[in-house]
Design a protein around this motif. Structure first.
Motif, PDB file in Angstrom:
ATOM      1  N   ARG A 259     -26.416 -35.432 112.718  1.00 28.77           N
ATOM      2  CA  ARG A 259     -26.905 -35.318 114.102  1.00 28.77           C
ATOM      3  C   ARG A 259     -26.633 -33.923 114.655  1.00 28.77           C
ATOM      4  O   ARG A 259     -27.472 -33.333 115.356  1.00 28.77           O
ATOM      5  CB  ARG A 259     -26.195 -36.349 114.984  1.00 28.77           C
ATOM      6  N   HIS A 260     -25.459 -33.412 114.350  1.00 27.61           N
ATOM      7  CA  HIS A 260     -25.077 -32.069 114.794  1.00 27.61           C
ATOM      8  C   HIS A 260     -26.021 -31.020 114.208  1.00 27.61           C
ATOM      9  O   HIS A 260     -26.494 -30.120 114.912  1.00 27.61           O
ATOM     10  CB  HIS A 260     -23.628 -31.807 114.373  1.00 27.61           C
ATOM     11  N   LEU A 261     -26.314 -31.133 112.929  1.00 26.80           N
ATOM     12  CA  LEU A 261     -27.220 -30.205 112.247  1.00 26.80           C
ATOM     13  C   LEU A 261     -28.627 -30.289 112.838  1.00 26.80           C
ATOM     14  O   LEU A 261     -29.262 -29.263 113.127  1.00 26.80           O
ATOM     15  CB  LEU A 261     -27.246 -30.512 110.751  1.00 26.80           C
ATOM     16  N   GLU A 262     -29.119 -31.493 113.041  1.00 29.34           N
ATOM     17  CA  GLU A 262     -30.470 -31.674 113.578  1.00 29.34           C
ATOM     18  C   GLU A 262     -30.591 -31.140 114.999  1.00 29.34           C
ATOM     19  O   GLU A 262     -31.607 -30.566 115.389  1.00 29.34           O
ATOM     20  CB  GLU A 262     -30.858 -33.157 113.533  1.00 29.34           C
ATOM     21  N   ALA A 263     -29.521 -31.313 115.775  1.00 30.78           N
ATOM     22  CA  ALA A 263     -29.558 -30.854 117.168  1.00 30.78           C
ATOM     23  C   ALA A 263     -29.536 -29.343 117.276  1.00 30.78           C
ATOM     24  O   ALA A 263     -30.121 -28.769 118.205  1.00 30.78           O
ATOM     25  CB  ALA A 263     -28.382 -31.455 117.934  1.00 30.78           C
ATOM     26  N   GLN A 264     -28.885 -28.680 116.323  1.00 31.75           N
ATOM     27  CA  GLN A 264     -28.697 -27.232 116.444  1.00 31.75           C
ATOM     28  C   GLN A 264     -29.630 -26.386 115.583  1.00 31.75           C
ATOM     29  O   GLN A 264     -29.738 -25.179 115.791  1.00 31.75           O
ATOM     30  CB  GLN A 264     -27.241 -26.874 116.131  1.00 31.75           C
ATOM     31  N   VAL A 265     -30.287 -27.000 114.595  1.00 30.52           N
ATOM     32  CA  VAL A 265     -31.189 -26.241 113.713  1.00 30.52           C
ATOM     33  C   VAL A 265     -32.578 -26.876 113.768  1.00 30.52           C
ATOM     34  O   VAL A 265     -32.864 -27.842 113.047  1.00 30.52           O
ATOM     35  CB  VAL A 265     -30.661 -26.210 112.259  1.00 30.52           C
ATOM     36  N   PRO A 266     -33.455 -26.366 114.600  1.00 30.69           N
ATOM     37  CA  PRO A 266     -34.790 -26.957 114.742  1.00 30.69           C
ATOM     38  C   PRO A 266     -35.701 -26.733 113.543  1.00 30.69           C
ATOM     39  O   PRO A 266     -36.614 -27.533 113.299  1.00 30.69           O
ATOM     40  CB  PRO A 266     -35.342 -26.271 115.996  1.00 30.69           C
ATOM     41  N   ASP A 267     -35.492 -25.656 112.796  1.00 33.03           N
ATOM     42  CA  ASP A 267     -36.352 -25.325 111.647  1.00 33.03           C
ATOM     43  C   ASP A 267     -36.042 -26.279 110.489  1.00 33.03           C
ATOM     44  O   ASP A 267     -34.946 -26.225 109.916  1.00 33.03           O
ATOM     45  CB  ASP A 267     -36.100 -23.882 111.226  1.00 33.03           C
ATOM     46  N   PRO A 268     -36.982 -27.143 110.090  1.00 29.50           N
ATOM     47  CA  PRO A 268     -36.706 -28.110 109.018  1.00 29.50           C
ATOM     48  C   PRO A 268     -36.397 -27.463 107.673  1.00 29.50           C
ATOM     49  O   PRO A 268     -35.597 -27.997 106.898  1.00 29.50           O
ATOM     50  CB  PRO A 268     -37.982 -28.954 108.951  1.00 29.50           C
ATOM     51  N   ALA A 269     -36.993 -26.303 107.395  1.00 31.65           N
ATOM     52  CA  ALA A 269     -36.740 -25.630 106.120  1.00 31.65           C
ATOM     53  C   ALA A 269     -35.294 -25.121 106.078  1.00 31.65           C
ATOM     54  O   ALA A 269     -34.589 -25.286 105.075  1.00 31.65           O
ATOM     55  CB  ALA A 269     -37.714 -24.478 105.918  1.00 31.65           C
TER      56      ALA A 269
END
Length: 482
Positions: A259-269
């Protein structure tokens, strides 16, 4: 001749000295290789250096500090705390600076230790406490051409503050606990920052905040700092369930990290490249709320291809891309397992420590080892933690060493040595407990493991369990030497 020698003046060495004096043992010396006390909190001065354990827990239980400025205090504040403790408890007068210990040799006839320092001095002592810690020997990667680099290059634990990174092309090699603290600090000033990642870490958000003057005033009220410490202890200890009981319980930690990663890094790649492929917890779980945003900056590039070669003015990755750089910062951690094993220590009957541990490091609760009478380790093998404060472990070990010294005093024995059979039985129980747990799950590799893939670093249980098991020395576990 001092009755006891402590090697190192970090949290362990200072804590040992404080409790020695409290117990009435004043005949001791602390040998410190540097010109000041402090251990890792003296050495590590990189930008953003701070503790990843809450301050009120990362301190001595008998010297609570209601005036910490933040939940996770910076390096300088922790170092100040250590120096104030040493002064308050009269420890400073026992420290001899500039004394790097190069050899320890036990004399069977005299029943004492010979201690040699790098300035040519040799003296004798009845007992030795090794309080050198594990995070003090910088580790550099074996990369072709590393020595050929023409620009400034340094390890994060030996930060070169004379180098101005403003506008420079900076390469950071490694993405461990230190790197995720200093990368956000240098990213805004560097002209170009290239972060070379071998394995992505699992990262939790960092619940950090400053304590207001009012909050600090409240914490000075009788019992409140103690109450806060107790709450923090049990909150941290609850994290051990997945480590010590069943790896499947780590799923809740993984969910938080994702969740932390998804919230802070919008670029999927970029997010894919930052997502670990191993079970959370088998490597150290890191905490940061500003590392991922730093990687989103336009002047920051994450390289996940291996480094093939370092040239005088560039780094070439395995894909053949050449990255021109002006400065290299190594955030590649420390030689942890080697910290003790590489020392020149000769025990009873001429037994070298390396020979005693030729099949792997083996101790009794990380404190004593067969063949080496009156030699005690603090933060020794399998006493590190992945979930709570090692200062708690240090205090348990210090109490145990004091109990060993009292056993000698009661019996009038010259030395105490753990029985080989007792140590071996403890080692078997330790391995049986470690094998099914998170650190050996899914073929994970980490600095917790030795060259045989065995965890020689982390305690595989709760800290209160370690505290209970080391509360009292069992005389039947030891041979007394008269």
């Amino acid at each position: 001749m001092p009755g006891l020698a402590i090697i190192g003046s970090g949290f362990a060495g200072i804590g040992m000295a404080i409790k020695l004096k409290e117990a009435g043992f004043h005949d001791f010396v602390i040998l410190e290789k540097a010109a000041e006390l402090g251990g890792t909190w003296r050495d590590n001065t990189y930008p953003g250096c701070a503790c990843d354990v809450p301050s009120h827990m990362y301190s001595y239980s008998y010297e609570l500090n209601p005036d910490w400025s933040r939940m996770f205090s910076p390096q300088e504040e922790i170092w100040d705390y250590m120096r104030s403790c040493a002064d308050k408890y009269g420890v400073t007068q026992h420290i001899r600076y500039g004394k790097r210990v190069v050899a320890l040799e036990y004399d069977d006839a005299r029943r004492d230790w010979s201690v040699a320092t790098d300035d040519g001095e040799t003296f004798r002592t009845n007992a030795v406490v090794s309080a050198i810690g594990a995070l003090h020997i910088p580790k550099f990667p074996e990369i072709s051409g590393r020595e050929s680099f023409a620009g400034p290059a340094f390890h994060s634990a030996e930060w070169d503050h004379s180098i101005d990174l403003t506008g420079k092309r900076v390469a950071v090699i490694g993405t461990g606990a230190s790197a995720i603290q200093f990368v956000p600090q240098i990213a805004p000033v560097a002209g170009r920052l290239t972060v070379f990642q071998r394995t992505p870490p699992w990262i939790h958000p960092k619940p950090d905040f400053a304590f207001s003057r009012g909050a600090r005033r409240i914490l000075r009220a009788p019992g409140l700092a103690r109450t806060m410490r107790g709450a923090l202890y049990w909150a941290l200890e609850s994290r051990a369930l997945g480590f010590t009981v069943d790896p499947r319980l780590m799923k809740v930690h993984e969910k938080l990290a994702r969740r932390h990663l998804e919230a802070q890094v919008p670029d999927p790649a970029l997010r894919r490249r930052l997502t670990p492929d191993y079970l959370i917890g088998c490597k150290r779980i890191l905490i940061s709320s500003d590392y991922y945003p730093a990687l989103n900056r336009d002047n920051v590039e994450l390289v996940t291809d291996e480094i093939a070669e370092i040239r005088p003015y560039s780094i070439v990755d395995a894909a053949g891309v050449e990255h021109e750089v002006d400065v290299i910062v190594y955030g590649t951690g420390f030689k942890v397992v080697d910290a003790i094993q590489d020392q020149h220590i000769v025990g009873r009957g001429g037994l070298k420590l390396q020979d005693a541990w030729q099949d792997g490091i083996e101790t009794y609760y990380g404190i004593t080892t067969a063949g080496f009478p009156n030699l005690f380790f603090l933060l020794g093998p399998n006493t590190g933690l992945g979930h709570n404060s090692v200062v708690f472990m240090i205090e348990s070990q210090v109490r145990y060493v004091i109990d060993c010294l009292r056993l000698l005093s009661r019996t009038q024995a010259r030395a105490v040595e753990v029985k080989p059979g007792v140590q071996q039985a403890f080692g078997r129980r330790l391995r049986e407990r470690l094998d099914p747990l998170v650190w050996n799950a899914g073929g994970c590799t980490s600095w917790y493991l030795d060259e045989h893939g065995v965890n020689r670093t982390i305690w595989p249980g709760f800290t209160f369990e370690y505290w209970a098991r080391t509360r009292r020395v069992k005389p039947e576990a030891y041979e007394l030497i008269y």
